[in-house]
Motif scaffolding. Structure first.
Motif, mmCIF file in Angstrom:
data_model
loop_
_atom_site.group_PDB
_atom_site.id
_atom_site.type_symbol
_atom_site.label_atom_id
_atom_site.label_comp_id
_atom_site.label_asym_id
_atom_site.label_seq_id
_atom_site.Cartn_x
_atom_site.Cartn_y
_atom_site.Cartn_z
ATOM 1 N N UNK A 111 50.497 30.149 32.273
ATOM 2 C CA UNK A 111 49.740 29.114 32.436
ATOM 3 C C UNK A 111 49.151 29.175 33.866
ATOM 4 N N UNK A 112 47.405 28.996 34.261
ATOM 5 C CA UNK A 112 47.549 28.675 35.106
ATOM 6 C C UNK A 112 46.105 27.531 35.596
ATOM 7 N N UNK A 113 46.195 27.436 36.504
ATOM 8 C CA UNK A 113 45.010 25.583 36.589
ATOM 9 C C UNK A 113 44.233 26.042 38.083
ATOM 10 N N UNK A 114 43.150 26.280 38.171
ATOM 11 C CA UNK A 114 42.660 26.015 39.325
ATOM 12 C C UNK A 114 41.173 25.279 39.349
ATOM 13 N N UNK A 121 41.439 29.280 44.109
ATOM 14 C CA UNK A 121 42.210 28.038 44.798
ATOM 15 C C UNK A 121 42.624 27.605 43.363
ATOM 16 N N UNK A 122 43.491 28.128 42.996
ATOM 17 C CA UNK A 122 45.378 27.847 42.252
ATOM 18 C C UNK A 122 45.750 27.215 42.893
ATOM 19 N N UNK A 123 45.888 26.285 41.469
ATOM 20 C CA UNK A 123 46.000 24.567 42.036
ATOM 21 C C UNK A 123 48.015 24.444 41.482
ATOM 22 N N UNK A 124 48.064 24.925 40.165
ATOM 23 C CA UNK A 124 49.724 24.837 39.043
ATOM 24 C C UNK A 124 49.428 25.689 38.559
ATOM 25 N N UNK A 125 50.993 25.986 38.221
ATOM 26 C CA UNK A 125 50.964 27.964 37.251
ATOM 27 C C UNK A 125 52.635 27.203 36.697
ATOM 28 N N UNK A 126 52.850 27.886 36.063
ATOM 29 C CA UNK A 126 53.867 27.953 35.359
ATOM 30 C C UNK A 126 54.107 29.306 34.220
ATOM 31 N N UNK A 127 55.606 28.673 33.710
ATOM 32 C CA UNK A 127 55.851 30.093 32.080
ATOM 33 C C UNK A 127 55.980 28.722 31.580
ATOM 34 N N UNK A 141 52.096 20.234 29.984
ATOM 35 C CA UNK A 141 51.013 18.690 29.994
ATOM 36 C C UNK A 141 51.001 19.024 31.559
ATOM 37 N N UNK A 142 50.472 19.604 32.510
ATOM 38 C CA UNK A 142 50.130 19.612 33.483
ATOM 39 C C UNK A 142 49.906 18.309 34.319
ATOM 40 N N UNK A 154 43.931 28.909 32.152
ATOM 41 C CA UNK A 154 43.936 30.102 31.831
ATOM 42 C C UNK A 154 45.136 30.449 31.025
ATOM 43 N N UNK A 155 45.740 31.243 30.203
ATOM 44 C CA UNK A 155 46.875 32.187 29.716
ATOM 45 C C UNK A 155 46.567 33.196 29.798
ATOM 46 N N UNK A 156 48.291 33.955 30.227
ATOM 47 C CA UNK A 156 49.032 35.053 29.750
ATOM 48 C C UNK A 156 49.647 35.066 29.210
#
Length: 554
Positions: A111-114, A121-127, A141-142, A154-156
């Motif tokens: 997942x990514x938050x931009x 400009x991605x500010x948070x990401x993780x799996x 819970x970001x 978005x998710x991948x």
């Protein structure tokens, strides 16, 4: 909700009540029996019906082998806090099959938050791992976000990327926010029509959406989609039965969340969700089902419904249900402009008096021991008002709060499933608001499939009594099929209830704007839902001035 008017039989062993004392004894018995059965049902549910609460030790699927789009149910976000928001999706390449086509195997989801839609400009990401225990749903819970700003997410998994969602965080605590716009929606029966209103709401400029219940319906949906009358598709037979088991509820959420209009509105705005009855069963009350069957059996069904609800909504993991219990009531803040106290008026209520339909209030319905919220939630609400520093105190909840006399007679019936069947409980809530010094109270309501605006009165039988606040009732998204601006009882209801300021039977939603001077409610409606693509328009608008309760048409 569709009142049946049937009176439920008493549980086995409870004598028929012919006066207040036997009724009080029955309530005491029912409460002790409920507590015992709740614990029993929790154990049974997890031992024999529901997966464990821990992540399963399932083999992980190589996501590169997923050949079909797994994000068939879209994305969602919810419960915005100043520094965090919940992100949701489900991995389901074959959504109308149990397990979504993943054969009980876990899947890694990134997942990514931009700050921007292009994710420059991605500010948070993780799996995280989409586990079969949770039907391959993902709840992230970001944290670490900036207050009061818009983000994109978005998710991948494997080569597949979800659609982009837009969300926002709440303002910083104590900040003097100048304005806020939110929407209220309710009652989206898939089989009654298209979710056209959601498509229009997706285009609105709102900060957050409150869903006030009946997100899905337990009733069967035939192969043509009921009133949708599909000619270009055939729905599987798995939907053509009432939901009872965990798998039934999971599949029903898959049907609803595959709707493109519902997907669009979830991707556009963060949601704050609350259930009513149909997410489990029509008109249930606490541990009592619609027909008064054995509570232990119903609590098993409730456990399945609550589990599927949590799985498919943007709710934090702290709200994961334990058996048939899920604490859904909660509080959100929008700086010092607004405090939102989201109620659960279904899980803790007393059984409806005189059945669950129309009845003249009497000793049974007016018993002071009756409760809509349960004592713990009632105290939580009033304590929250006493501690509030917000200009506007907004109470999103499910069933009609203001009095509704259904005819012009001296002994007019009222709906026992609404707060009119729990008048002592309503009086305690209003007394609590007065004692807490709440000056700008707004009640948000769903359930009744019509749009309404009420002045909340100190004495509903006296039009000259003090106005304590405003109730805004959001009509249904689809339930009730195509509506009309003036239902057959329009004139009767307005004459019987002078505090009722607006009444419209069309489908749609309510858009509410708050600022430091006042609040404005716009009732947005569509002319039809049994065919797609209807336009939206504003049926009416009302304002109420801060510090001066009472609705004024615009």
């Amino acid at each position: 909700m569709r009142p049946t008017g049937r009176h439920r039989p008493l549980p086995h062993g409870v004598p028929a009540a012919h006066g207040p004392e036997p009724r009080a004894a029955a309530r005491h018995f029912a409460r002790r029996r409920f507590l015992t059965l709740t614990a029993a049902a929790a154990a049974l549910a997890f031992a024999t019906h529901l997966p464990a609460t821990g992540v399963a030790a399932a083999r992980e699927l190589d996501a590169a082998r997923i050949a079909e789009d797994p994000f068939t149910l879209g994305v969602a976000s919810g419960d915005p806090l100043p520094h965090s928001v919940v992100l949701w999706t489900r991995v389901a390449p074959v959504p109308y099959e149990p397990g979504g086509g993943l054969a009980g195997r876990a899947v890694a989801v990134a997942w990514q938050v931009a700050r921007d839609e292009r994710f420059a400009s991605v500010v948070r990401s993780g799996t995280t791992l989409a586990s079969p225990d949770y039907n391959h749903t993902v709840h992230v819970d970001v944290g670490g976000l900036e207050p009061g700003r818009t983000y994109y997410y978005r998710f991948r998994t494997g080569t597949w990327i979800s659609e982009t969602g837009r969300t926002r965080t709440a303002p910083a605590p104590g900040s003097a926010v100048p304005a806020l716009t939110f929407a209220a929606v309710s009652c989206q029966a898939y089989h009654d029509g298209y979710f056209t209103a959601h498509r229009h709401l997706a285009q609105e400029q709102v900060d957050v959406v409150f869903h006030l219940g009946d997100y899905l319906y337990e009733y069967a949906v035939d192969s043509a989609g009921g009133a949708r009358a599909y000619t270009d598709r055939i729905l599987p037979d798995v939907f053509n039965r009432e939901t009872v088991t965990l798998e039934d509820y999971r599949l029903r959420y898959a049907l609803y969340k595959s709707d493109p209009d519902l997907r669009a509105v979830h991707a556009a705005h963060p949601f704050v969700v609350a259930w009513d009855d149909h997410e489990t069963e029509n008109n249930y009350a606490g541990a009592v089902d619609e027909l008064g069957g054995p509570p232990v059996e119903f609590l098993l069904r409730r456990a399945a419904a609550y589990r599927a609800y949590w799985e498919h909504q943007p709710l934090r993991t702290a709200r994961l249900p334990v058996g048939p219990d899920l604490r859904l009531y909660r509080r959100l803040h929008w700086g010092t402009l607004a405090q939102f106290d989201v109620l659960d008026t279904r899980q803790y209520r007393s059984d409806q008096a005189y059945g669950d339909g129309r009845h003249v209030p009497g000793p049974e319905s007016d018993d002071p021991a009756r409760t809509m919220t349960g004592p713990a939630q009632e105290q939580w609400l009033i304590d929250g008002w006493r501690a509030s520093d917000a200009l506007w105190n907004v109470m999103p909840q499910q069933v009609c709060f203001s009095q509704r006399r259904l005819d012009l007679g001296a002994e007019a019936p009222m709906f026992m499933d609404a707060w009119d069947g729990y008048r002592a409980s309503r009086a305690r809530i209003l007394a609590g608001a007065r004692s807490a010094g709440v000056e700008n109270l707004i009640v948000l309501t769903g359930d009744v499939h019509v749009g309404c605006a009420f002045d909340v009165k100190d004495d509903f039988d006296d039009p000259a009594s003090t106005t304590l606040g405003t109730e805004i009732v959001a009509t249904s998204i689809a339930s009730g099929r195509d509506g009309t601006a003036r239902p057959a009882n329009w004139a009767t209801y307005l004459a019987a209830n002078p505090h009722l300021r607006f009444y419209d039977g069309r489908r749609g939603y309510v858009r509410v704007g708050l600022d430091r001077r006042g609040a404005r409610a716009d009732f947005r409606t569509v002319p039809a839902v049994t065919s797609p693509g209807a336009p939206v328009s504003t049926a009416a608008s009302f304002v109420t001035e801060a510090g001066n309760p009472g609705l004024v048409p615009v």
